[in-house]
Motif scaffolding. Structure first.
Motif, PDB file in Angstrom:
ATOM      1  N   PHE A   1      -2.186  -5.395   0.137  1.00  0.00           N
ATOM      2  CA  PHE A   1      -1.513  -5.291   1.212  1.00  0.00           C
ATOM      3  C   PHE A   1       0.070  -4.665   0.915  1.00  0.00           C
TER       4      PHE A   1
ATOM      5  N   LEU B   1       3.641  -3.038   2.953  1.00  0.00           N
ATOM      6  CA  LEU B   1       4.132  -2.757   4.333  1.00  0.00           C
ATOM      7  C   LEU B   1       5.280  -1.981   3.956  1.00  0.00           C
TER       8      LEU B   1
ATOM      9  N   GLY C   1      -0.081  -0.802   7.415  1.00  0.00           N
ATOM     10  CA  GLY C   1       1.625  -1.074   6.894  1.00  0.00           C
ATOM     11  C   GLY C   1       2.370   0.216   6.836  1.00  0.00           C
TER      12      GLY C   1
ATOM     13  N   THR D   1       4.144  -9.503   9.731  1.00  0.00           N
ATOM     14  CA  THR D   1       4.809  -9.432   8.635  1.00  0.00           C
ATOM     15  C   THR D   1       6.355  -8.712   8.807  1.00  0.00           C
TER      16      THR D   1
ATOM     17  N   GLY E   1       0.429  -5.036   9.836  1.00  0.00           N
ATOM     18  CA  GLY E   1       1.788  -5.554   9.410  1.00  0.00           C
ATOM     19  C   GLY E   1       2.678  -6.011  10.327  1.00  0.00           C
TER      20      GLY E   1
END
Length: 354
Positions: A17, A19, A216, A43, A40
């Protein structure tokens, strides 16, 4: 209290993943972050709060740089940022009263006990909890605990407030009450806020602008009303309660599978999306075989699934993917695989660039 302008470009690389997102909020502005699960959002908020290290980019709040990935590297610790992160769990101290929980941040900054307690009572009154200062969290409902958490966050006079789906665990009525309270207090205090949510009602009720995060990456950004009215992706169309069907115009007709519409002023060959409400789609049983559409705005399709709605049933169809809202009695006899005939009036359709 006055919030500060937030500007950030955040790149976080994790196994499987990535972002890479830009987010900004003017001083005192509320920006909603929406996206599907795993997009995301948490995050992003974790990076803004200083809990998640960034691999590229920069985070600035007012005149201060909170994070810079390149030399000279900068990382301001979470406790020194002037940023408060509030999530689904209020995380109140169970051994402290509501008053002591709200006063905690002020006491940590050196405020005298009596003044911090008085300010805590004032904040409890502002969030609708006057008179409950002596109660412990275990004596409060979930909604009351979340109100205490909001009061505690705002009492510290943060330069920016981050909210990570704070209403998800609440029932509909309680969430509506806290949503209204939250908007009122953010306006009254001029607090800059970023609210991650999966609910369009949160964005409409609380935020000034909306940023959409998918896989992301930011896929759409703008005023809340503008983004929801012209969805640039299937996800945004879903949360807006709209159909978004991709197609193209040949200069005379706009086509997507069997769906044919008059394209208006669309240029030939340009990919575009037809946007219309499920409630505007008319649905009738079709014959045993798939028939060619008799005119523009009529087509046959196969039912994929049925979904319950507060007003009845939403019928999902394929080729193209279109939802139609009908009453429950008219859904009798429909099942996945059933052929149906759909139609839409030209005035119910808007075209937007894809």
């Amino acid at each position: 209290m006055t919030g500060e302008r937030l500007e950030a470009r955040i790149v976080v690389a994790r196994h499987g993943f990535d972002l890479d997102a830009v987010v900004s909020a003017d001083a005192g502005e509320v920006v909603a972050i929406m996206g599907p699960s795993g997009a995301g959002k948490s995050t992003l908020l974790g990076a803004l709060a200083g809990l998640v290290p960034i691999h590229e980019g920069r985070i600035r709040l007012g005149e201060r740089t909170l994070d810079a990935a390149h030399r000279p590297r900068v990382h301001v610790t979470p406790s020194q940022r002037g940023v408060v992160l509030l999530g689904q769990d209020p995380r109140l101290f169970p051994h402290l009263s509501a008053r002591e929980n709200v006063a905690f941040g002020r006491r940590a900054r050196g405020a005298p006990r009596a003044r911090a307690a008085a300010q805590a009572d004032e904040w409890l009154g502002r969030v609708g909890l006057a008179g409950v200062g002596d109660r412990r969290p275990s004596q409060l409902s979930g909604g009351q605990q979340q109100r205490v958490a909001v009061a505690r966050a705002l009492a510290t006079e943060p330069s920016a407030l981050l909210l990570d789906e704070p209403l998800t665990s609440l029932d509909v009525e309680t969430a509506a009450d806290i949503r209204a309270m939250l908007r009122e207090q953010l306006i009254a205090t001029g607090t800059t806020a970023v609210v991650a949510t999966h609910d369009a009602v949160d964005a409409v009720s609380v935020a000034d602008r909306l940023t959409v995060l998918e896989a992301g990456t930011v896929t759409q950004h703008g005023r809340v009303r503008d983004v929801l009215a012209a969805p640039a992706s299937r996800f945004v169309a879903s949360v807006s309660g709209l159909n978004r069907v991709l197609g193209a115009s040949d200069g005379r007709w706009w086509r997507s599978g069997e769906l044919i519409l008059a394209p208006g002023a669309l240029p030939a060959g340009a990919p575009s999306a037809a946007v219309f409400a499920p409630s505007a789609v008319r649905l009738e049983p079709a014959g045993p075989a798939r028939d060619a559409a008799s005119r523009a705005g009529e087509w046959t399709a196969t039912v994929v699934r049925l979904e319950q709605t507060p007003a009845g049933v939403r019928v999902r169809t394929a080729e193209p993917d279109v939802a139609a809202d009908i009453t429950a009695d008219r859904a009798a006899g429909l099942a996945p695989g059933t052929l149906v005939r759909l139609s839409i009036a030209p005035e119910e359709v808007r075209f937007i660039p894809a």
